[in-house]
Scaffold this motif. Structure first.
Motif, PDB file in Angstrom:
ATOM      1  N   VAL A   1      28.775  10.101  15.631  1.00  0.00           N
ATOM      2  CA  VAL A   1      27.965  11.296  15.859  1.00  0.00           C
ATOM      3  C   VAL A   1      28.157  11.826  17.274  1.00  0.00           C
ATOM      4  O   VAL A   1      28.068  13.037  17.506  1.00  0.00           O
ATOM      5  CB  VAL A   1      26.466  11.056  15.540  1.00  0.00           C
ATOM      6  N   GLN A   2      28.449  10.943  18.224  1.00  0.00           N
ATOM      7  CA  GLN A   2      28.764  11.420  19.575  1.00  0.00           C
ATOM      8  C   GLN A   2      30.043  12.255  19.560  1.00  0.00           C
ATOM      9  O   GLN A   2      30.164  13.238  20.293  1.00  0.00           O
ATOM     10  CB  GLN A   2      28.914  10.238  20.535  1.00  0.00           C
ATOM     11  N   GLU A   3      30.999  11.874  18.718  1.00  0.00           N
ATOM     12  CA  GLU A   3      32.234  12.650  18.598  1.00  0.00           C
ATOM     13  C   GLU A   3      31.954  14.027  18.002  1.00  0.00           C
ATOM     14  O   GLU A   3      32.548  15.028  18.431  1.00  0.00           O
ATOM     15  CB  GLU A   3      33.246  11.907  17.744  1.00  0.00           C
TER      16      GLU A   3
ATOM     17  N   GLY B   1      20.878  14.851   3.656  1.00  0.00           N
ATOM     18  CA  GLY B   1      21.177  15.177   2.270  1.00  0.00           C
ATOM     19  C   GLY B   1      21.773  14.048   1.464  1.00  0.00           C
ATOM     20  O   GLY B   1      21.752  14.078   0.222  1.00  0.00           O
ATOM     21  N   ALA B   2      22.295  13.012   2.155  1.00  0.00           N
ATOM     22  CA  ALA B   2      22.910  11.898   1.432  1.00  0.00           C
ATOM     23  C   ALA B   2      21.885  11.023   0.724  1.00  0.00           C
ATOM     24  O   ALA B   2      22.250  10.209  -0.128  1.00  0.00           O
ATOM     25  CB  ALA B   2      23.734  11.046   2.406  1.00  0.00           C
ATOM     26  N   MET B   3      20.617  11.189   1.027  1.00  0.00           N
ATOM     27  CA  MET B   3      19.577  10.372   0.400  1.00  0.00           C
ATOM     28  C   MET B   3      19.362  10.712  -1.068  1.00  0.00           C
ATOM     29  O   MET B   3      18.871   9.886  -1.830  1.00  0.00           O
ATOM     30  CB  MET B   3      18.242  10.545   1.128  1.00  0.00           C
ATOM     31  N   PHE B   4      19.699  11.924  -1.440  1.00  0.00           N
ATOM     32  CA  PHE B   4      19.317  12.409  -2.752  1.00  0.00           C
ATOM     33  C   PHE B   4      20.379  12.087  -3.799  1.00  0.00           C
ATOM     34  O   PHE B   4      21.535  11.834  -3.489  1.00  0.00           O
ATOM     35  CB  PHE B   4      19.057  13.913  -2.692  1.00  0.00           C
ATOM     36  N   ASP B   5      19.956  12.095  -5.052  1.00  0.00           N
ATOM     37  CA  ASP B   5      20.862  11.803  -6.161  1.00  0.00           C
ATOM     38  C   ASP B   5      20.826  12.979  -7.144  1.00  0.00           C
ATOM     39  O   ASP B   5      19.816  13.201  -7.820  1.00  0.00           O
ATOM     40  CB  ASP B   5      20.430  10.518  -6.871  1.00  0.00           C
ATOM     41  N   PRO B   6      21.889  13.787  -7.205  1.00  0.00           N
ATOM     42  CA  PRO B   6      23.152  13.639  -6.458  1.00  0.00           C
ATOM     43  C   PRO B   6      22.989  14.058  -5.006  1.00  0.00           C
ATOM     44  O   PRO B   6      22.052  14.788  -4.666  1.00  0.00           O
ATOM     45  CB  PRO B   6      24.087  14.584  -7.202  1.00  0.00           C
TER      46      PRO B   6
ATOM     47  N   PRO C   1      22.345  18.157  11.172  1.00  0.00           N
ATOM     48  CA  PRO C   1      23.144  19.154  11.890  1.00  0.00           C
ATOM     49  C   PRO C   1      22.680  19.446  13.315  1.00  0.00           C
ATOM     50  O   PRO C   1      23.506  19.631  14.213  1.00  0.00           O
ATOM     51  CB  PRO C   1      23.034  20.396  10.993  1.00  0.00           C
ATOM     52  N   ARG C   2      21.390  19.510  13.557  1.00  0.00           N
ATOM     53  CA  ARG C   2      20.940  19.871  14.901  1.00  0.00           C
ATOM     54  C   ARG C   2      21.381  18.847  15.936  1.00  0.00           C
ATOM     55  O   ARG C   2      21.756  19.186  17.057  1.00  0.00           O
ATOM     56  CB  ARG C   2      19.404  20.013  14.951  1.00  0.00           C
TER      57      ARG C   2
ATOM     58  N   LYS D   1      19.538  26.883  10.068  1.00  0.00           N
ATOM     59  CA  LYS D   1      20.781  27.187   9.368  1.00  0.00           C
ATOM     60  C   LYS D   1      21.884  27.633  10.326  1.00  0.00           C
ATOM     61  O   LYS D   1      23.072  27.508  10.024  1.00  0.00           O
ATOM     62  CB  LYS D   1      20.538  28.275   8.314  1.00  0.00           C
ATOM     63  N   HIS D   2      21.494  28.173  11.463  1.00  0.00           N
ATOM     64  CA  HIS D   2      22.473  28.718  12.417  1.00  0.00           C
ATOM     65  C   HIS D   2      22.300  28.065  13.789  1.00  0.00           C
ATOM     66  O   HIS D   2      22.428  28.724  14.819  1.00  0.00           O
ATOM     67  CB  HIS D   2      22.285  30.239  12.525  1.00  0.00           C
ATOM     68  N   ILE D   3      22.008  26.757  13.783  1.00  0.00           N
ATOM     69  CA  ILE D   3      21.558  26.108  15.008  1.00  0.00           C
ATOM     70  C   ILE D   3      22.595  26.158  16.120  1.00  0.00           C
ATOM     71  O   ILE D   3      22.262  26.358  17.284  1.00  0.00           O
ATOM     72  CB  ILE D   3      21.110  24.650  14.721  1.00  0.00           C
ATOM     73  N   ASP D   4      23.884  25.998  15.813  1.00  0.00           N
ATOM     74  CA  ASP D   4      24.861  26.009  16.896  1.00  0.00           C
ATOM     75  C   ASP D   4      24.980  27.394  17.516  1.00  0.00           C
ATOM     76  O   ASP D   4      25.168  27.525  18.737  1.00  0.00           O
ATOM     77  CB  ASP D   4      26.228  25.527  16.397  1.00  0.00           C
TER      78      ASP D   4
END
Length: 390
Positions: A157-159, A220-225, A233-234, A284-287
């Motif tokens: 995540v640092q990368e 989002g990886a917690m959910f199935d699917p 992202p932030r 949604k547009h944080i960057d």
């Protein structure tokens, strides 16, 4: 209530036998000592390795060791000898907590696995501090903070954030795992107070930091699917960094809609638009938000921005350093640092960060020289108090 040895704090009267080394376990038991527990640090004749890894006033009293072992008593015994094992058995018989950071096979070879210790003291809370849980295939692997950071995705995540894989600039795995060992041990003690039952506790540094990392990064990886990758992202937005001002840097997070509206109303940047007006839109547009703010914040001094953000009740801070904390006005006002006289001179310790109205903790005292308390502690147990038992 003070314990029999005069210690005060919420853990006064709790006795801890501490076979931990380096930082994870000692940080856990350092907090116990500050909170009133009598912590007996059992060291091999050569001492804990962390005694020798940074500067100190005398050899074996490095800054890191002195800080995470303050207020403890050091007993130096050879646990491979019969006399050393007899001494440890006597300590265990009078203890509330037994905590170690050896590998499972090593502590078992010495004759101090949970089943063996529980046979000596059935109500004891027995805490294992491991690199990896012994229930998994990595149980025999050695582990240090850097390798655990890597295994849990911190350099990854640092990368994402900086463009280069890096460790974070603190031993976060050791310290988070130490705090986890502390709360786990306290929960087991609470259960014992209710039921009289001792139990075994296991804390893996890998599992602890994996849990720590996935608080937000599971996403989002917690959910199935799955609804997206395991990343928040932030946290990894490339423009998430301290903002350069006209004379330095500032950290600020204009987060909720009230704060955002107040900032826009006060500054009126040309780029303000409905796209950024809600927290959902900014997320949604944080960057892009970070990049726009960077343009604007470069136009005034750090002091000018701090005055505005404080007036608008928007969290903001100038950049500091660990050295500057020793002169921080807020920390000085709340009495955060405590100066303790030690045999090698006064030491200004970072103090207890929590506050209790009835049972406050405090820096428990200086860190012990290797084996300094062997004679006293073993003598109180009716054993030969000679140093380096065995």
């Amino acid at each position: 209530m003070p314990s029999v040895d005069g210690r005060a704090g919420p853990l006064a009267g709790v006795r801890v036998v501490d076979l931990t080394a380096m930082v994870m376990g000692p940080y856990c038991t350092q907090i116990m000592a500050d909170m009133g527990a009598d912590v007996v640090k059992v060291e091999p004749p050569q001492g804990d390795d962390i005694r020798y890894v940074s500067v100190g006033p005398t050899r074996g009293m490095s800054g890191v060791f002195v800080n995470v072992n303050r207020g403890k008593r050091s007993v130096s015994i050879d646990l491979k000898s019969d006399a050393g094992k007899t001494a440890l058995q006597a300590l265990v018989a009078q203890a509330d907590v037994f905590i170690h950071s050896m590998r499972s096979e090593a502590i078992t070879r010495l004759g101090f696995s949970y089943s063996e210790v529980a046979a000596m003291n059935p109500t004891i809370v027995y805490t294992n501090c491991y690199g990896f849980s012994r229930r998994g295939p990595n149980r025999a692997l050695p582990a240090y903070d850097d390798t655990i950071q890597a295994a849990c995705g911190l350099p990854f995540v640092q990368e994402q954030l900086t463009g280069e894989a890096n460790y974070v600039g603190t031993i976060v795995a050791d310290k988070v795992a130490g705090l986890t060992a502390l709360y786990a041990t306290m929960m087991a003690l609470f259960h014992r107070e209710r039921t009289g039952e001792g139990q075994e506790v296991e804390v893996g540094m890998f599992e602890t930091l994996a849990s720590f990392m996935l608080v937000e990064h599971a996403n989002g990886a917690m959910f199935d699917p799955p609804l997206g990758p395991a990343v928040y992202p932030r946290s990894v937005a490339p423009n998430r960094r301290p903002y350069r001002t006209s004379d330095g840097y500032i950290a600020v997070l204009i987060y909720n809609d009230r704060q955002w509206a107040a900032f826009i109303d006060a500054v009126r940047p040309a780029w303000a638009c409905d796209l950024y007006s809600t927290l959902e839109g900014r997320a949604k547009h944080i960057d892009s938000v970070y990049a726009r703010l960077a343009e604007t914040l470069s136009q005034r001094t750090t002091g000018e921005w701090l005055d505005l953000f404080h007036a608008l009740e928007i969290p903001a801070s100038a950049l500091s350093s660990p050295s500057a904390l020793f002169d921080d006005r807020h920390l000085d006002t709340v009495g955060f640092f405590e100066t303790v006289d030690t045999p090698s001179g006064p030491v200004r310790f970072p103090g207890v960060p929590t506050w209790f109205s009835r049972t406050p903790g405090r820096v428990a005292g200086p860190a012990p020289e290797l084996g300094a308390d062997t004679a006293e502690v073993l003598g109180q147990l009716g054993l030969d108090g000679g140093s380096d038992q065995g």
